[in-house]
Design an enzyme around this catalytic site. Structure first.
Site, PDB file in Angstrom:
ATOM      1  CE1 TYR A   1      -3.128   3.005   0.850  1.00  0.00           C
ATOM      2  CE2 TYR A   1      -2.519   2.764   3.164  1.00  0.00           C
ATOM      3  CZ  TYR A   1      -3.189   3.447   2.163  1.00  0.00           C
ATOM      4  OH  TYR A   1      -3.920   4.564   2.482  1.00  0.00           O
TER       5      TYR A   1
ATOM      6  CE  LYS B   1      -0.136  -9.861   5.308  1.00  0.00           C
ATOM      7  NZ  LYS B   1       0.123 -11.312   5.421  1.00  0.00           N
TER       8      LYS B   1
ATOM      9  CG  PHE C   1       7.840   0.556   1.836  1.00  0.00           C
ATOM     10  CD1 PHE C   1       7.128   1.448   2.620  1.00  0.00           C
ATOM     11  CD2 PHE C   1       8.485   1.035   0.708  1.00  0.00           C
ATOM     12  CE1 PHE C   1       7.053   2.786   2.291  1.00  0.00           C
ATOM     13  CE2 PHE C   1       8.420   2.370   0.365  1.00  0.00           C
ATOM     14  CZ  PHE C   1       7.704   3.249   1.162  1.00  0.00           C
TER      15      PHE C   1
ATOM     16  CB  THR D   1       5.305   1.959  12.933  1.00  0.00           C
ATOM     17  OG1 THR D   1       4.046   2.040  13.616  1.00  0.00           O
ATOM     18  CG2 THR D   1       6.189   1.048  13.757  1.00  0.00           C
TER      19      THR D   1
ATOM     20  CE1 TYR E   1       4.899  -3.085  11.807  1.00  0.00           C
ATOM     21  CE2 TYR E   1       3.546  -1.605  13.128  1.00  0.00           C
ATOM     22  CZ  TYR E   1       4.245  -1.883  11.965  1.00  0.00           C
ATOM     23  OH  TYR E   1       4.288  -0.939  10.965  1.00  0.00           O
TER      24      TYR E   1
ATOM     25  CE  LYS F   1       8.015  -1.940  10.182  1.00  0.00           C
ATOM     26  NZ  LYS F   1       8.402  -1.635   8.806  1.00  0.00           N
TER      27      LYS F   1
ATOM     28  CG  HIS G   1      -5.379  -0.631   8.588  1.00  0.00           C
ATOM     29  ND1 HIS G   1      -4.716  -1.437   7.693  1.00  0.00           N
ATOM     30  CD2 HIS G   1      -4.534  -0.455   9.631  1.00  0.00           C
ATOM     31  CE1 HIS G   1      -3.527  -1.713   8.174  1.00  0.00           C
ATOM     32  NE2 HIS G   1      -3.381  -1.135   9.352  1.00  0.00           N
ATOM     33  CG  LEU G   2     -11.761   3.365  11.605  1.00  0.00           C
ATOM     34  CD1 LEU G   2     -12.797   2.420  12.200  1.00  0.00           C
ATOM     35  CD2 LEU G   2     -11.524   4.550  12.535  1.00  0.00           C
TER      36      LEU G   2
ATOM     37  NE  ARG H   1      -4.843   4.601  17.100  1.00  0.00           N
ATOM     38  CZ  ARG H   1      -5.152   4.515  18.403  1.00  0.00           C
ATOM     39  NH1 ARG H   1      -5.444   5.610  19.082  1.00  0.00           N
ATOM     40  NH2 ARG H   1      -5.155   3.353  19.013  1.00  0.00           N
TER      41      ARG H   1
END
Ligand code: UFG
Length: 328
Positions: free
Chosen positions: A11, A35, A72, A116, A140, A144, A188-189, A220
């Site tokens: 993405y 992915k 990424f 992140t 996660y 990172k 995700h929202l 957020r």
């Protein structure tokens, strides 16, 4: 510049590829397509493979005369990382170190890293600045952060030059409507809100209504994916101009609650969205808002999509025209 983008079919990766190509760079994507989507980078030179494959990396660096890497390729789901820490350490740290070693061996010494807000953990102060303590609450964020530490030490010992970009909540899609967010599963929202509006998921669950926020739902900082893409291009320019290391937050500096996101999406789409109120999702901090003053000051970065409505409009453009994502 000749740039290798690992995870470039994902993405944020694919939006960054688009931005780099528009700026006249020659881009090569390395992606194992676990992915990512090949269609997200149609027409771009593509290497199907893995960042853990040292031989493939050194061949690719040589073949394309690579001068810089934007990295990424990683696993990026907070919940999954708690269930499968081994996979996260393997993908994000072990394979990441293979990439760093290959870069050092091939003397490719410029790196922009996709980091992140999860490196900070539960915020002590909001907005979160780059010098906020880093105490990740999940593997996660921990992996990172481990990669960030490796870059720091490699920079001192081997001359690596890097910029680490700590994103808050990436959202939206390129305005041309050809690429956008397409995760399987989607967690995700904003995409879930839009899918609920289209009827491709039955309803949206709101995770928690008892947070210490004005309306009880989590707050957020949503940042447009194309604004993130520009930040990568600016970071590469800074490394080329001699900058040796940098860490930058990337957000708009505005917090929106889950209910505000839903209301704004209803406004954009023009119809109500079916929601269900549910319990908190473990590990979600109440409020995450970025202080992005450093990248604005040092690199002149300015978000084009500073308000939530314009971000959701671009996401809607993508989702409504690609209900099955890249499949159709
Ligand atoms: N949410 C819901 N319902 C859903 C999905 C999400 O209410 O079905 C809520 C979440 O509880 C959260 C907000 O919407 O409050 C945003 O959730 P997302 O899953 O969209 O994003 P996160 O804030 O959990 O995750 C983002 C990035 C991660 C990063 C993290 C930092 O996607 O990569 O911020 O904490 F690690």
């Amino acid at each position: 510049m000749n740039i290798l983008v690992t995870g470039g079919a994902g993405y944020i990766g694919s939006h960054t590829v688009l931005e780099l190509v528009e700026r006249g760079h020659r881009v090569v994507v390395l992606d194992n397509l676990s992915k990512g989507h090949r269609a997200a980078v149609g027409g771009i030179e593509f290497v199907h493979g893995d960042t853990g494959d040292a031989r493939l990396l050194s061949e690719t660096f040589k073949k394309y005369n690579i001068e810089a890497v934007v990295h990424f390729a990683a696993s990026s789901l907070v919940g999954e990382s708690v269930q499968q820490p081994a996979a996260y350490y393997q993908n994000n740290v072990v394979k990441g170190l293979a990439l760093l070693d290959a870069m050092v061996s091939s003397r490719v010494l410029k790196l922009v890293f996709s980091s992140t807000a999860a490196v900070y953990g539960e915020p002590i102060e909001v907005p979160i600045m780059e010098d906020h303590p880093t105490l990740p609450t999940n593997p996660y964020g921990a992996t990172k952060l481990a990669f960030e530490a490796a870059m720091l030490w490699y920079s001192g010992a081997y001359g690596l030059r890097y910029a680490s970009l700590r994103y808050f909540n990436a959202a939206g899609a390129d305005l041309a409507g050809k690429i956008g967010e397409d995760h399987h599963p989607e967690t995700h929202l904003i995409p879930l809100v839009l899918k609920a509006a289209m009827g491709s998921v039955a309803s949206l669950a709101i995770f928690g209504t008892d947070y210490p926020t004005p309306d009880g739902t989590c707050v957020r900082d949503y940042i447009h994916v194309s604004d993130l893409a520009v930040a990568h291009a600016l970071a590469l320019d800074a490394l080329s101009a001699g900058r040796d290391r940098a860490v930058y937050n990337l957000g708009n500096g505005n917090g929106y609650s889950v209910l505000e996101v839903i209301r704004t999406a209803e406004e954009v789409i023009g119809k109500p969205i079916n929601v269900k109120y549910g319990p908190r999702r473990p590990g979600d901090p109440a409020v995450l808002v970025a202080g992005s003053g450093r990248i604005k000051k040092e690199l002149g970065w300015r978000p084009r999509f500073a308000d939530l409505k314009s971000i959701i409009e671009t996401a809607w453009l993508w989702h409504s025209s690609h209900p099955a994502g890249f499949e159709k």
